[in-house]
Design an enzyme around this catalytic site. Structure first.
Site, PDB file in Angstrom:
ATOM      1  N   ARG A  51      19.704 -66.835   4.641  1.00 19.22           N
ATOM      2  CA  ARG A  51      18.265 -66.733   4.899  1.00 19.22           C
ATOM      3  C   ARG A  51      17.544 -65.805   3.916  1.00 19.22           C
ATOM      4  NH1 ARG A  51      21.058 -67.441   9.641  1.00 19.22           N
ATOM      5  NH2 ARG A  51      20.206 -69.090  10.974  1.00 19.22           N
ATOM      6  N   HIS A 111      19.309 -71.600   3.532  1.00 20.89           N
ATOM      7  CA  HIS A 111      20.169 -72.403   2.653  1.00 20.89           C
ATOM      8  C   HIS A 111      19.379 -73.141   1.580  1.00 20.89           C
ATOM      9  CE1 HIS A 111      23.455 -71.229   5.105  1.00 20.89           C
ATOM     10  NE2 HIS A 111      23.325 -72.143   6.051  1.00 20.89           N
ATOM     11  N   HIS A 124      30.235 -73.927   3.466  1.00 24.70           N
ATOM     12  CA  HIS A 124      29.873 -73.910   4.886  1.00 24.70           C
ATOM     13  C   HIS A 124      30.859 -74.726   5.728  1.00 24.70           C
ATOM     14  CE1 HIS A 124      27.278 -73.478   8.345  1.00 24.70           C
ATOM     15  NE2 HIS A 124      26.286 -72.964   7.618  1.00 24.70           N
ATOM     16  N   ASP A 140      26.486 -65.213  14.704  1.00 27.50           N
ATOM     17  CA  ASP A 140      25.816 -65.763  13.524  1.00 27.50           C
ATOM     18  C   ASP A 140      25.243 -64.583  12.760  1.00 27.50           C
ATOM     19  OD1 ASP A 140      24.652 -67.297  11.595  1.00 27.50           O
ATOM     20  OD2 ASP A 140      23.172 -68.268  12.883  1.00 27.50           O
ATOM     21  N   GLU A 194      31.538 -67.654   5.883  1.00 28.44           N
ATOM     22  CA  GLU A 194      30.762 -67.949   4.680  1.00 28.44           C
ATOM     23  C   GLU A 194      30.668 -66.676   3.830  1.00 28.44           C
ATOM     24  OE1 GLU A 194      26.988 -69.992   5.964  1.00 28.44           O
ATOM     25  OE2 GLU A 194      27.960 -69.656   7.909  1.00 28.44           O
TER      26      GLU A 194
END
Length: 351
Positions: free
Chosen positions: A81, A106, A180, A252, A316
């Site tokens: 982000r 992304h 990802h 996340d 990631e």
């Protein structure tokens, strides 16, 4: 060892898509396609010597052309982000696509996982590899500089999958590549990953606003449900009453890897009930741990599998999210003419 290729299907526009499969001497296989440089499958011997496909994915090109969860996707020019969907380099502000509220996630259109790549293969002692390459035009997705870049997937006889990123730009720009892939070490079709044991080599994480944009603060994981410095099940604390978990509907968030800047080192370890363990190494400073919270229930995956929330997890590796707007974070700016090179390793062990 071998490298094989076959037609995977055609895009909506009629362009043929090729699948390339790397196979090592242990029977481990990695399949990827020249559309998006997406990883479609990763087949690994389990504790009983049987191969399991541990990567979520699709059977057809049409689903990869949509691919809202980014299954197996190569992400660029900037992963994760960017707050306010803008950044400034050399006194000029660049506006990006606002594709997640007021922010950018992304990068933008066209996503690097939705374009076609040139490819070449290589093999050597104990390894084989495929390199996908492309030139991104100046201002594509809103980023300055013509970027000549590649991603290489290299499989060794030690059951190591290297992800190797290279790039050079003719203008100062930002580069933050990642992969990802979603993993389920019990098999891509095995359901939720809550029982997986995870350890993350990080004592701190990047604190975010409710829309998951880092605000520049690094906080300790100690005493919080974000603490994976000791092994624990993914599901142990995932629904705890804690802001960072509520913001993402589960894990996340970006962890600050405990290692010197730019040094290649351990980021995380995960273990399934199948007997398969995955170790993650990188030279990048952060790793986003994501537990697939936004996968739609009943989503159709490979071989008739149905995926749903938390059917897979992602590690990631990356520069910290929003690093281009936070001076205290390690910079993801790539200067004109300077070569970018980064490596991440997924190593698989079976017991």
């Amino acid at each position: 060892m071998s490298i094989t290729k076959k037609e995977f299907g055609k895009t909506e526009s009629g362009k043929a898509v090729t699948m390339l499969t790397l196979t090592n001497n242990n029977g481990m296989k990695v399949s990827c396609i020249d559309y998006g440089a997406d990883i479609v499958s990763i087949e690994v011997p389990d504790g009983a010597g049987m191969c399991k496909d541990v990567a979520l994915g699709f059977d057809n090109v049409a689903q990869y052309e949509t691919n809202y969860p980014f299954f197996g996707a190569f992400i660029g020019r900037h992963a994760n982000r960017i707050g306010g969907a803008s950044f400034t380099i050399d006194g000029r502000t660049y506006e990006l696509e606002k594709n997640e509220g007021k922010n950018n996630l992304h990068s933008g259109t066209p996503g690097y996982h939705k374009v076609t790549y040139d490819y070449e293969t290589a093999a050597g002692k104990g390894y084989e590899a495929v390199t996908f390459s492309r030139v991104s035009a100046d201002m594509e997705q809103g980023y300055p500089g013509t970027l000549d870049f590649s991603v290489t997937y290299k499989l060794t006889d030690d059951n190591e999958l290297f992800l190797i990123y290279d790039a050079v730009s003719d203008k100062d720009t930002i580069v933050n590549f990642t992969n990802h892939s979603y993993f389920n070490l019990n098999g891509h079709d095995a359901g939720e990953v809550s029982s997986h044991i995870v350890k993350i080599n990080a004592k701190k994480y990047t604190v975010t606003t409710p829309d998951l944009i880092p605000n520049g603060e690094l906080a300790d994981v100690a005493g919080t449900p974000l603490d994976f410095t000791q092994e624990k099940k993914i599901g142990q604390d995932i629904d705890a009453d804690f802001d960072a978990l509520k913001y993402g509907g589960g894990y996340d968030l970006n962890y600050v890897i405990d290692k010197p800047v730019s040094e290649f080192g351990l980021a995380a370890v995960a273990r399934g009930e199948s007997g398969i363990t995955m170790e993650v190494y990188t030279d990048l400073p952060g790793v986003q741990f994501y537990t697939g919270n936004n996968i739609h229930k009943g989503m159709q995956g490979k071989n008739g599998a149905e995926y749903g929330p938390r059917s897979g997890f992602c590690f990631e590796t990356q520069f910290f999210p929003n690093a281009c707007n936070i001076p205290s974070f390690q910079s993801c700016v790539l200067e004109s003419g300077k070569k970018f090179h980064s490596e991440t390793l997924y190593k698989f062990l079976s017991k």
